[in-house]
Motif scaffolding. Structure first.
Motif, PDB file in Angstrom:
ATOM      1  N   PRO A 133       0.775  -1.342  -0.140  1.00 28.85           N
ATOM      2  CA  PRO A 133       0.004   0.061  -0.170  1.00 28.85           C
ATOM      3  C   PRO A 133       0.761   1.327  -0.054  1.00 28.85           C
ATOM      4  N   ASP A 134       2.076   1.146   0.596  1.00 29.32           N
ATOM      5  CA  ASP A 134       2.955   2.527   0.606  1.00 29.32           C
ATOM      6  C   ASP A 134       4.008   2.333  -0.493  1.00 29.32           C
ATOM      7  N   PHE A 135       3.975   1.386  -1.520  1.00 28.41           N
ATOM      8  CA  PHE A 135       4.952   1.212  -2.540  1.00 28.41           C
ATOM      9  C   PHE A 135       4.649   2.362  -3.461  1.00 28.41           C
ATOM     10  N   ASP A 136       5.911   3.335  -4.076  1.00 25.92           N
ATOM     11  CA  ASP A 136       5.729   4.180  -5.142  1.00 25.92           C
ATOM     12  C   ASP A 136       4.523   5.139  -4.764  1.00 25.92           C
ATOM     13  N   ASP A 137       4.178   5.862  -3.576  1.00 21.56           N
ATOM     14  CA  ASP A 137       3.187   6.570  -3.433  1.00 21.56           C
ATOM     15  C   ASP A 137       1.719   5.985  -3.864  1.00 21.56           C
ATOM     16  N   SER A 138       1.600   4.749  -3.127  1.00 21.39           N
ATOM     17  CA  SER A 138       0.366   4.165  -3.297  1.00 21.39           C
ATOM     18  C   SER A 138      -0.062   3.677  -5.062  1.00 21.39           C
ATOM     19  N   THR A 139       0.875   3.384  -5.589  1.00 22.54           N
ATOM     20  CA  THR A 139       0.670   3.246  -7.024  1.00 22.54           C
ATOM     21  C   THR A 139      -0.348   2.162  -7.300  1.00 22.54           C
ATOM     22  N   PHE A 140      -0.680   1.428  -6.362  1.00 24.03           N
ATOM     23  CA  PHE A 140      -1.985   0.353  -6.454  1.00 24.03           C
ATOM     24  C   PHE A 140      -3.082   1.033  -6.596  1.00 24.03           C
ATOM     25  N   GLU A 141      -3.561   2.216  -6.472  1.00 25.66           N
ATOM     26  CA  GLU A 141      -4.427   2.841  -6.802  1.00 25.66           C
ATOM     27  C   GLU A 141      -4.785   2.928  -8.128  1.00 25.66           C
ATOM     28  N   GLN A 142      -3.831   3.264  -8.954  1.00 32.11           N
ATOM     29  CA  GLN A 142      -4.068   3.437 -10.179  1.00 32.11           C
ATOM     30  C   GLN A 142      -3.578   1.992 -11.004  1.00 32.11           C
ATOM     31  N   ASN A 143      -2.753   1.345 -10.533  1.00 34.75           N
ATOM     32  CA  ASN A 143      -2.309  -0.062 -11.121  1.00 34.75           C
ATOM     33  C   ASN A 143      -2.875  -1.417 -10.646  1.00 34.75           C
ATOM     34  N   GLY A 144      -3.697  -1.367  -9.617  1.00 37.96           N
ATOM     35  CA  GLY A 144      -4.351  -2.513  -9.057  1.00 37.96           C
ATOM     36  C   GLY A 144      -3.582  -3.097  -8.039  1.00 37.96           C
ATOM     37  N   HIS A 145      -4.126  -4.000  -7.370  1.00 38.28           N
ATOM     38  CA  HIS A 145      -3.626  -4.528  -6.228  1.00 38.28           C
ATOM     39  C   HIS A 145      -2.493  -5.615  -6.738  1.00 38.28           C
ATOM     40  N   ILE A 146      -2.759  -6.142  -7.992  1.00 36.15           N
ATOM     41  CA  ILE A 146      -2.098  -6.980  -8.795  1.00 36.15           C
ATOM     42  C   ILE A 146      -2.044  -6.478 -10.225  1.00 36.15           C
ATOM     43  N   ARG A 147      -0.746  -6.222 -10.938  1.00 37.25           N
ATOM     44  CA  ARG A 147      -0.640  -5.982 -12.105  1.00 37.25           C
ATOM     45  C   ARG A 147      -0.035  -7.002 -13.046  1.00 37.25           C
ATOM     46  N   VAL A 148      -0.561  -7.232 -14.090  1.00 40.32           N
ATOM     47  CA  VAL A 148       0.024  -8.323 -14.772  1.00 40.32           C
ATOM     48  C   VAL A 148       0.573  -7.473 -15.955  1.00 40.32           C
ATOM     49  N   ASP A 149       1.834  -7.747 -16.272  1.00 42.44           N
ATOM     50  CA  ASP A 149       2.652  -6.979 -17.323  1.00 42.44           C
ATOM     51  C   ASP A 149       2.876  -8.162 -18.435  1.00 42.44           C
ATOM     52  N   PHE A 150       2.028  -8.039 -19.597  1.00 39.14           N
ATOM     53  CA  PHE A 150       2.174  -8.977 -20.656  1.00 39.14           C
ATOM     54  C   PHE A 150       3.665  -8.446 -21.705  1.00 39.14           C
ATOM     55  N   GLY A 151       4.070  -7.315 -21.401  1.00 38.61           N
ATOM     56  CA  GLY A 151       5.154  -7.033 -22.132  1.00 38.61           C
ATOM     57  C   GLY A 151       4.519  -6.259 -23.645  1.00 38.61           C
ATOM     58  N   LEU A 152       5.244  -6.307 -24.761  1.00 40.35           N
ATOM     59  CA  LEU A 152       4.925  -5.404 -25.898  1.00 40.35           C
ATOM     60  C   LEU A 152       3.258  -6.310 -26.508  1.00 40.35           C
ATOM     61  N   ASP A 153       2.568  -5.333 -27.100  1.00 44.69           N
ATOM     62  CA  ASP A 153       1.086  -5.989 -27.499  1.00 44.69           C
ATOM     63  C   ASP A 153       1.517  -6.750 -28.957  1.00 44.69           C
ATOM     64  N   THR A 154       2.967  -6.918 -29.184  1.00 44.86           N
ATOM     65  CA  THR A 154       3.071  -7.487 -30.782  1.00 44.86           C
ATOM     66  C   THR A 154       2.473  -8.671 -30.928  1.00 44.86           C
ATOM     67  N   PRO A 155       2.535  -9.758 -29.914  1.00 44.05           N
ATOM     68  CA  PRO A 155       1.932 -10.961 -30.392  1.00 44.05           C
ATOM     69  C   PRO A 155       0.392 -11.084 -30.709  1.00 44.05           C
ATOM     70  N   TRP A 156      -0.307  -9.943 -30.325  1.00 47.68           N
ATOM     71  CA  TRP A 156      -1.812  -9.795 -30.443  1.00 47.68           C
ATOM     72  C   TRP A 156      -2.177  -8.869 -31.807  1.00 47.68           C
ATOM     73  N   ILE A 157      -1.133  -8.089 -32.112  1.00 47.60           N
ATOM     74  CA  ILE A 157      -1.153  -7.292 -33.176  1.00 47.60           C
ATOM     75  C   ILE A 157      -0.550  -7.538 -34.282  1.00 47.60           C
ATOM     76  N   ILE A 158       0.812  -7.707 -34.295  1.00 44.03           N
ATOM     77  CA  ILE A 158       1.819  -8.001 -35.522  1.00 44.03           C
ATOM     78  C   ILE A 158       1.514  -6.673 -36.407  1.00 44.03           C
ATOM     79  N   GLU A 159       2.087  -5.741 -36.132  1.00 45.72           N
ATOM     80  CA  GLU A 159       1.960  -4.625 -36.870  1.00 45.72           C
ATOM     81  C   GLU A 159       2.436  -4.712 -38.425  1.00 45.72           C
ATOM     82  N   ASP A 160       1.838  -3.768 -39.290  1.00 46.51           N
ATOM     83  CA  ASP A 160       2.083  -3.800 -40.517  1.00 46.51           C
ATOM     84  C   ASP A 160       3.331  -3.772 -40.899  1.00 46.51           C
ATOM     85  N   PRO A 161       3.862  -4.461 -42.090  1.00 46.11           N
ATOM     86  CA  PRO A 161       5.193  -4.312 -42.543  1.00 46.11           C
ATOM     87  C   PRO A 161       5.497  -2.962 -42.923  1.00 46.11           C
ATOM     88  N   GLU A 162       4.604  -2.276 -43.325  1.00 53.19           N
ATOM     89  CA  GLU A 162       5.086  -0.799 -43.800  1.00 53.19           C
ATOM     90  C   GLU A 162       5.292   0.142 -42.506  1.00 53.19           C
TER      91      GLU A 162
END
Length: 231
Positions: A133-162
């Motif tokens: 609750p006191d980590f980084d100025d109570s960052t849980f209020e914005q980030n959640g009690h638990i935050r899951v970081d999936f990394g870049l969204d590339t596997p779900w988007i695969i941007e255009d070659p252009e």
């Protein structure tokens, strides 16, 4: 342009001393979807992420793990118990696990040329952060009690070659067979993401969840737009 993808989880009447059990519950759901039931790394960060971790451990999950006499430390319950043995309200606890996502692997090394593509399931790291609750100025209020970081969204988007800002090699989705192959595997990645999110919602007693990107760009719209371009 690739974007960082997160899932924020909030729990009703959350008490900090319940963080270890709550984290175990979330990691179990991920293991169900990924089929990889062990933690690959863990850490504890005091005050903010600018500080050096006060605890850190890497686990061996390859063939050496099967040959080792002591692989029990990477079991979800054991890894969480060890990292959170001393709970501090100004600390964030991080756990890494892996799942296999489909990604295109160009075949050949001709610079600037369109290359044939072979899609492969690639081990990809996902980070789970439980915030004091006191980590980084109570960052849980914005980030959640638990935050899951999936990394870049590339596997779900695969941007255009252009896209000049795309970090992927030059890919050719011009023929219908290549488009169908790309759409198939992107959908498989999306299904895994949704399966995990829905499993957490069903089994972890959350009060709310938010799937979001660092840029704030709506992920659902990006997914729909990308699949439409491939179909």
């Amino acid at each position: 342009m690739a974007d960082q993808l997160y899932l924020s989880l909030f729990f009703p009447n959350f008490r900090f001393d319940s963080l270890p059990a709550t984290m175990v519950s979330v990691l179990r759901q991920f293991a169900r979807i990924s089929g990889i039931p062990r933690v690959s790394a863990s850490a504890a960060y005091p005050v903010s992420f600018n500080e050096a971790p006060i605890y850190q451990r890497q686990f061996v999950l390859d063939q050496r793990a099967a040959e080792s006499e002591d692989t029990s430390a990477s079991i979800i319950e054991n890894a969480v118990a060890e990292a959170t043995e001393l709970l501090h309200e100004d600390t964030a606890y991080e756990f890494e696990m892996k799942w296999n996502l489909w990604l295109p692997q160009p075949q050949g090394e001709i610079e600037g040329a369109e290359l044939d593509i072979l899609w492969k399931p690639i081990p990809t790291t996902v980070k789970f952060l439980g915030f004091g609750p006191d980590f980084d100025d109570s960052t849980f209020e914005q980030n959640g009690h638990i935050r899951v970081d999936f990394g870049l969204d590339t596997p779900w988007i695969i941007e255009d070659p252009e896209d000049e800002e795309n970090d992927l090699p030059i890919l050719s989705f011009e023929d219908e067979e290549a488009k169908a192959e790309a759409a198939k595997h992107i959908k498989q990645n999306i299904e895994m993401l949704l399966a995990f999110t829905l499993s957490v919602e069903k089994h972890c007693n959350i009060s709310s969840r938010l799937l979001w990107t660092e840029s704030g760009e709506p992920l659902a719209e990006k997914l729909i737009a990308r699949l439409q371009r491939l179909t």
